[in-house]
Design an enzyme around this catalytic site. Structure first.
Site, short mmCIF file in Angstrom:
data_model
loop_
_atom_site.label_atom_id
_atom_site.label_comp_id
_atom_site.label_asym_id
_atom_site.label_seq_id
_atom_site.Cartn_x
_atom_site.Cartn_y
_atom_site.Cartn_z
N LEU A 276 0.82 -1.22 0.00
CA LEU A 276 0.00 0.00 0.00
C LEU A 276 0.85 1.27 0.00
O LEU A 276 0.32 2.36 -0.18
CB LEU A 276 -0.90 0.01 1.26
CG LEU A 276 -2.29 -0.62 1.15
CD1 LEU A 276 -2.25 -2.05 0.64
CD2 LEU A 276 -2.99 -0.61 2.51
N TYR B 195 0.39 10.23 -11.65
CA TYR B 195 -0.03 9.25 -10.64
C TYR B 195 -0.68 8.04 -11.32
O TYR B 195 -0.30 6.89 -11.05
CB TYR B 195 -1.00 9.92 -9.66
CG TYR B 195 -1.54 9.01 -8.60
CD1 TYR B 195 -0.68 8.30 -7.76
CD2 TYR B 195 -2.91 8.85 -8.42
CE1 TYR B 195 -1.18 7.47 -6.77
CE2 TYR B 195 -3.42 8.03 -7.43
CZ TYR B 195 -2.55 7.34 -6.61
OH TYR B 195 -3.05 6.51 -5.63
#
Ligand code: UDP
Length: 324
Positions: free
Chosen positions: A77, A150
């Protein structure tokens, strides 16, 4: 009992996942450099006998090898997240998100450790093929707009995850998370719900960017971590890309109204042009809606927490933690 490594486990989603896995009787190691994660997020579990926190970076390969060794499954994560962060630090975004993921996958090769890679609904970009399905085309804007770095970095992560499965037999699963919300999420990096809730609680204007007609489907973190835990055990999920998202679509203007109502705030809504909020030429995503039938078929689970219930728990948490 299994041993899980959570990279980015001191962050908002990672800390909820760590709590869930420990409650189920598993062992959890968290690796986090505390760049956006907070030790306070781990307060409830820091003394737990089956929990270990390691402060460090996913780009430190020696440390990564050490923390990966005991793990049966890795939840990856750790990443640079948040639209404001990404626009401010595109180099760091690309480096952390691409190199970091590659190092995690390489560390998993020796023992063929399963890796659940967190990706994002941002990869669908400006696609208007609603609802978004995992095998849809992805539609990004030009490289001159840093926002898209991103999505591009997470797309490379997805390619890496799938390639490590096909070429190196590392069992991987890609989870595309749709606008996850809940207690502990910071508004510091741009995320709309914690920003609006804090603004409402302080009696400040709620800053709706653009005309507020853009919409999202928000997913409560409790549902997200339930799904992640199930995906790690779902045999059919290996080598797959899976959307994880809630059910109700809401415009940002309506979201602002609901938060004002829920908090009983005297705040007003103010409209902020995108150029002022982000950067010149900023491109927003008008609609983002997941098709979650694949996640449901693989895990037998679908999101249970509605938006109002989620907002209430966030308001309660923000009231109790004015400093966070
Ligand atoms: N947004 C807003 N006001 C804010 C922060 C965000 O109107 O103070 C809008 C943003 O432009 C986008 C939506 O809320 O349309 C969701 O933004 P967020 O950064 O939470 O997630 P995104 O879906 O853009 O990744």
């Amino acid at each position: 009992m299994a041993t899980y490594l959570i990279t980015g486990g001191a962050g908002f989603i990672g800390s909820h996942l760590a709590e869930k896995l420990l409650a189920a009787g598993d062992e959890v190691i968290v690796l986090d450099d505390l760049s956006s994660g907070r030790v306070q997020n781990l307060e409830q579990i820091s003394g737990h006998a089956s929990f270990r926190f390691v402060q460090g970076c996913i780009t430190d390969r020696a440390l990564l090898a050490e923390v990966c060794r005991p793990a049966d499954t890795i939840f990856h994560l750790a990443a640079t997240v948040g639209v404001l962060n990404i626009i401010k630090s595109p180099v760091e975004t690309i480096e952390n998100n691409i190199n970091g993921t590659q190092y995690v996958l390489e560390a998993a090769v020796e023992r063929r450790t399963k890796v659940i890679v967190a990706s994002t609904s941002e990869v669908y970009g400006k696609s208007n093929s609603i609802p978004f399905r995992e095998d849809d085309n992805l539609l990004l804007g030009p490289t001159s707009r840093s926002r898209w770095s991103y999505a591009a970095s997470k797309i490379v992560d997805e390619f890496l995850a799938l390639a490590f499965w096909r070429e190196r037999s590392v069992p991987t699963v890609v989870a595309r998370l749709f606008n996850t919300i809940g207690p502990r999420q910071s508004g510091q990096y741009g995320m709309v719900v914690p920003r609006f809730v804090r603004q409402a609680l302080r009696g400040e204007d709620l800053t709706v960017y653009g005309d507020g007609s853009q919409s999202r489907v928000f997913t409560y973190v409790g549902d997200t971590v339930e799904w992640l835990a199930r995906l790690a055990k779902a045999e059919g999920a290996v080598g797959e890309v899976v959307n994880l998202g809630g059910g109700g679509e809401v415009t940002i203007a309506e979201l602002a109204r609901r938060i004002i109502e829920l908090t009983g705030s005297r705040s007003k809504i103010c409209s902020v042009p995108y150029e002022q909020a982000y950067e010149e030429g900023f491109e927003d995503i008008q609609r983002r809606v997941p098709d979650t039938s694949k996640a449901q078929a693989l895990t037998g689970y679908s999101a249970r927490t509605g938006l109002d219930e989620a907002l209430k728990s966030i308001c309660d948490w923000c009231t109790k933690h004015p400093e966070a």
